[in-house]
Motif scaffolding. Structure first.
Motif, PDB file in Angstrom:
ATOM      1  N   GLU A   5       3.822   7.195   5.328  1.00 46.58           N
ATOM      2  CA  GLU A   5       3.777   8.357   3.971  1.00 46.58           C
ATOM      3  C   GLU A   5       4.107   7.370   2.562  1.00 46.58           C
ATOM      4  O   GLU A   5       4.789   6.193   2.135  1.00 46.58           O
ATOM      5  CB  GLU A   5       5.235   8.527   4.717  1.00 46.58           C
ATOM      6  N   TYR A   6       3.799   7.962   1.703  1.00 46.87           N
ATOM      7  CA  TYR A   6       3.774   7.350  -0.231  1.00 46.87           C
ATOM      8  C   TYR A   6       4.927   8.408  -1.023  1.00 46.87           C
ATOM      9  O   TYR A   6       4.524   9.342  -0.703  1.00 46.87           O
ATOM     10  CB  TYR A   6       2.594   7.384  -0.588  1.00 46.87           C
ATOM     11  N   ARG A   7       5.216   7.865  -1.733  1.00 45.93           N
ATOM     12  CA  ARG A   7       6.088   8.890  -2.748  1.00 45.93           C
ATOM     13  C   ARG A   7       5.284   8.241  -4.092  1.00 45.93           C
ATOM     14  O   ARG A   7       5.802   6.720  -4.313  1.00 45.93           O
ATOM     15  CB  ARG A   7       7.561   8.626  -3.143  1.00 45.93           C
ATOM     16  N   CYS A   8       5.114   8.707  -4.676  1.00 44.79           N
ATOM     17  CA  CYS A   8       4.285   8.738  -6.512  1.00 44.79           C
ATOM     18  C   CYS A   8       5.622   8.445  -7.012  1.00 44.79           C
ATOM     19  O   CYS A   8       6.851   9.278  -7.504  1.00 44.79           O
ATOM     20  CB  CYS A   8       3.824   9.549  -6.763  1.00 44.79           C
ATOM     21  N   THR A   9       5.701   7.077  -8.317  1.00 46.83           N
ATOM     22  CA  THR A   9       7.053   6.579  -9.160  1.00 46.83           C
ATOM     23  C   THR A   9       6.644   7.543 -10.228  1.00 46.83           C
ATOM     24  O   THR A   9       7.395   7.602 -11.076  1.00 46.83           O
ATOM     25  CB  THR A   9       6.808   5.572  -8.835  1.00 46.83           C
ATOM     26  N   GLY A  10       5.241   7.445 -10.429  1.00 44.68           N
ATOM     27  CA  GLY A  10       4.714   8.530 -11.357  1.00 44.68           C
ATOM     28  C   GLY A  10       5.361   9.936 -11.033  1.00 44.68           C
ATOM     29  O   GLY A  10       6.364  10.368 -12.688  1.00 44.68           O
ATOM     30  N   CYS A  11       4.980  11.266 -10.318  1.00 51.02           N
ATOM     31  CA  CYS A  11       5.283  12.398 -10.596  1.00 51.02           C
ATOM     32  C   CYS A  11       6.680  12.923  -9.037  1.00 51.02           C
ATOM     33  O   CYS A  11       6.643  14.025  -8.898  1.00 51.02           O
ATOM     34  CB  CYS A  11       4.969  13.523 -10.396  1.00 51.02           C
ATOM     35  N   THR A  12       6.631  11.163  -8.102  1.00 48.47           N
ATOM     36  CA  THR A  12       8.082  11.473  -7.399  1.00 48.47           C
ATOM     37  C   THR A  12       7.108  12.688  -6.341  1.00 48.47           C
ATOM     38  O   THR A  12       7.975  13.304  -5.649  1.00 48.47           O
ATOM     39  CB  THR A  12       9.495  12.101  -7.765  1.00 48.47           C
ATOM     40  N   ARG A  13       5.832  12.854  -6.021  1.00 54.75           N
ATOM     41  CA  ARG A  13       5.690  13.526  -5.146  1.00 54.75           C
ATOM     42  C   ARG A  13       4.952  12.525  -3.658  1.00 54.75           C
ATOM     43  O   ARG A  13       5.040  11.469  -3.992  1.00 54.75           O
ATOM     44  CB  ARG A  13       3.820  14.430  -5.727  1.00 54.75           C
ATOM     45  N   GLU A  14       5.649  13.451  -2.273  1.00 57.92           N
ATOM     46  CA  GLU A  14       5.471  12.761  -1.661  1.00 57.92           C
ATOM     47  C   GLU A  14       4.350  13.300  -0.882  1.00 57.92           C
ATOM     48  O   GLU A  14       3.597  14.660  -0.587  1.00 57.92           O
ATOM     49  CB  GLU A  14       6.418  12.213  -0.394  1.00 57.92           C
ATOM     50  N   PHE A  15       3.254  11.791   0.075  1.00 61.97           N
ATOM     51  CA  PHE A  15       2.356  12.819   0.661  1.00 61.97           C
ATOM     52  C   PHE A  15       1.713  11.524   1.762  1.00 61.97           C
ATOM     53  O   PHE A  15       2.450  10.235   1.858  1.00 61.97           O
ATOM     54  CB  PHE A  15       0.920  12.888  -0.167  1.00 61.97           C
ATOM     55  N   GLU A  16       1.051  12.369   2.700  1.00 63.80           N
ATOM     56  CA  GLU A  16       0.685  10.875   3.560  1.00 63.80           C
ATOM     57  C   GLU A  16      -0.708  10.271   3.584  1.00 63.80           C
ATOM     58  O   GLU A  16      -1.821  11.203   2.845  1.00 63.80           O
ATOM     59  CB  GLU A  16       1.147  11.405   5.077  1.00 63.80           C
ATOM     60  N   LEU A  17      -0.965   9.310   3.445  1.00 66.66           N
ATOM     61  CA  LEU A  17      -2.677   8.901   3.728  1.00 66.66           C
ATOM     62  C   LEU A  17      -2.768   8.597   5.383  1.00 66.66           C
ATOM     63  O   LEU A  17      -1.928   7.404   5.204  1.00 66.66           O
ATOM     64  CB  LEU A  17      -2.308   7.849   2.355  1.00 66.66           C
ATOM     65  N   LEU A  18      -3.947   8.664   5.482  1.00 64.81           N
ATOM     66  CA  LEU A  18      -4.771   7.463   6.467  1.00 64.81           C
ATOM     67  C   LEU A  18      -4.939   6.539   5.698  1.00 64.81           C
ATOM     68  O   LEU A  18      -5.888   6.348   5.110  1.00 64.81           O
ATOM     69  CB  LEU A  18      -5.454   8.364   7.052  1.00 64.81           C
ATOM     70  N   VAL A  19      -4.137   5.365   6.426  1.00 64.43           N
ATOM     71  CA  VAL A  19      -4.726   4.084   5.349  1.00 64.43           C
ATOM     72  C   VAL A  19      -5.759   2.931   6.642  1.00 64.43           C
ATOM     73  O   VAL A  19      -5.106   2.811   7.807  1.00 64.43           O
ATOM     74  CB  VAL A  19      -3.277   3.687   5.021  1.00 64.43           C
ATOM     75  N   LEU A  20      -6.755   3.052   6.232  1.00 67.70           N
ATOM     76  CA  LEU A  20      -7.384   1.841   7.354  1.00 67.70           C
ATOM     77  C   LEU A  20      -7.667   0.703   6.659  1.00 67.70           C
ATOM     78  O   LEU A  20      -7.602   0.289   5.029  1.00 67.70           O
ATOM     79  CB  LEU A  20      -9.016   2.475   7.336  1.00 67.70           C
ATOM     80  N   ARG A  21      -7.703  -0.252   7.613  1.00 68.60           N
ATOM     81  CA  ARG A  21      -8.251  -1.622   6.567  1.00 68.60           C
ATOM     82  C   ARG A  21      -8.917  -1.867   5.645  1.00 68.60           C
ATOM     83  O   ARG A  21      -8.785  -2.262   5.220  1.00 68.60           O
ATOM     84  CB  ARG A  21      -8.227  -3.165   7.691  1.00 68.60           C
ATOM     85  N   ASN A  22      -9.686  -1.382   5.673  1.00 74.20           N
ATOM     86  CA  ASN A  22     -10.715  -0.733   4.567  1.00 74.20           C
ATOM     87  C   ASN A  22     -11.084  -0.009   3.196  1.00 74.20           C
ATOM     88  O   ASN A  22     -11.759   0.354   2.154  1.00 74.20           O
ATOM     89  CB  ASN A  22     -12.038  -1.095   4.758  1.00 74.20           C
ATOM     90  N   SER A  23      -9.880   0.583   3.577  1.00 67.80           N
ATOM     91  CA  SER A  23      -9.682   1.695   2.913  1.00 67.80           C
ATOM     92  C   SER A  23      -9.197   1.082   1.128  1.00 67.80           C
ATOM     93  O   SER A  23      -8.496  -0.033   0.962  1.00 67.80           O
ATOM     94  CB  SER A  23      -8.255   2.271   3.035  1.00 67.80           C
ATOM     95  N   PRO A  24      -9.726   1.581   0.062  1.00 67.17           N
ATOM     96  CA  PRO A  24      -9.325   1.425  -1.134  1.00 67.17           C
ATOM     97  C   PRO A  24      -7.665   1.868  -1.416  1.00 67.17           C
ATOM     98  O   PRO A  24      -6.941   2.240  -1.013  1.00 67.17           O
ATOM     99  CB  PRO A  24     -10.619   2.343  -2.015  1.00 67.17           C
ATOM    100  N   THR A  25      -7.745   1.690  -2.765  1.00 69.75           N
ATOM    101  CA  THR A  25      -5.956   1.120  -2.675  1.00 69.75           C
ATOM    102  C   THR A  25      -5.239   2.564  -3.260  1.00 69.75           C
ATOM    103  O   THR A  25      -6.451   3.828  -3.405  1.00 69.75           O
ATOM    104  CB  THR A  25      -5.509   0.881  -4.028  1.00 69.75           C
ATOM    105  N   PRO A  26      -4.688   2.490  -2.124  1.00 70.45           N
ATOM    106  CA  PRO A  26      -4.190   4.566  -2.129  1.00 70.45           C
ATOM    107  C   PRO A  26      -3.644   5.000  -3.668  1.00 70.45           C
ATOM    108  O   PRO A  26      -2.644   4.212  -4.036  1.00 70.45           O
ATOM    109  CB  PRO A  26      -2.324   4.617  -1.269  1.00 70.45           C
ATOM    110  N   ALA A  27      -4.165   6.294  -3.747  1.00 73.18           N
ATOM    111  CA  ALA A  27      -3.371   6.484  -5.266  1.00 73.18           C
ATOM    112  C   ALA A  27      -2.679   8.251  -4.634  1.00 73.18           C
ATOM    113  O   ALA A  27      -3.636   8.997  -3.978  1.00 73.18           O
ATOM    114  CB  ALA A  27      -3.864   6.551  -6.511  1.00 73.18           C
ATOM    115  N   CYS A  28      -2.182   8.831  -5.711  1.00 75.13           N
ATOM    116  CA  CYS A  28      -1.297   9.851  -5.909  1.00 75.13           C
ATOM    117  C   CYS A  28      -2.065  11.001  -5.919  1.00 75.13           C
ATOM    118  O   CYS A  28      -3.166  10.725  -6.665  1.00 75.13           O
ATOM    119  CB  CYS A  28      -0.271   9.595  -7.025  1.00 75.13           C
ATOM    120  N   PRO A  29      -2.467  11.780  -5.040  1.00 73.57           N
ATOM    121  CA  PRO A  29      -3.307  13.147  -4.831  1.00 73.57           C
ATOM    122  C   PRO A  29      -3.531  13.725  -5.900  1.00 73.57           C
ATOM    123  O   PRO A  29      -3.892  14.872  -6.755  1.00 73.57           O
ATOM    124  CB  PRO A  29      -2.918  13.317  -3.589  1.00 73.57           C
TER     125      PRO A  29
END
Ligand SMILES: [Zn+2]
Length: 88
Positions: A5-29
């Motif tokens: 689970e992540y929260r964007c510090t830009g717009c405070t949106r909270e979201f879940e991401l599936l993070v794999l070892r070779n995933s790119p840097t997660p970004a706010c949707p």
């Protein structure tokens, strides 16, 4: 499954991401920002105090960043445009 689970510090949106070892840097949707705060899912972080502390922290960093935030938004917009032009 490594879902975080992540929260964007830009717009405070909270979201879940599936993070794999070779995933790119997660970004706010929502705003495409990579300034994310990873939330500790699985823990009972429901205390009002913890929540308030992180809100205060967010407000402080928001205030402190000031002008820099506009530059970040501009950079994100620029990246988006680049992607649209070269993507596909
Ligand atoms: Zn965002």
């Amino acid at each position: 499954m490594p879902i975080y689970e992540y929260r964007c510090t830009g717009c405070t949106r909270e979201f879940e991401l599936l993070v794999l070892r070779n995933s790119p840097t997660p970004a706010c949707p929502s705003c495409d920002s990579q300034n994310l705060e990873q939330l500790l899912s699985g823990f009972a972080v429901n205390s009002e105090g913890t929540r308030q502390a992180s809100i205060d922290k967010f407000r402080r960093s928001y205030k402190a960043s000031g002008q820099r935030r506009d530059e970040q938004v501009a950079a994100v917009e620029y990246e988006k445009k680049e992607r649209e032009e070269h993507g596909g």
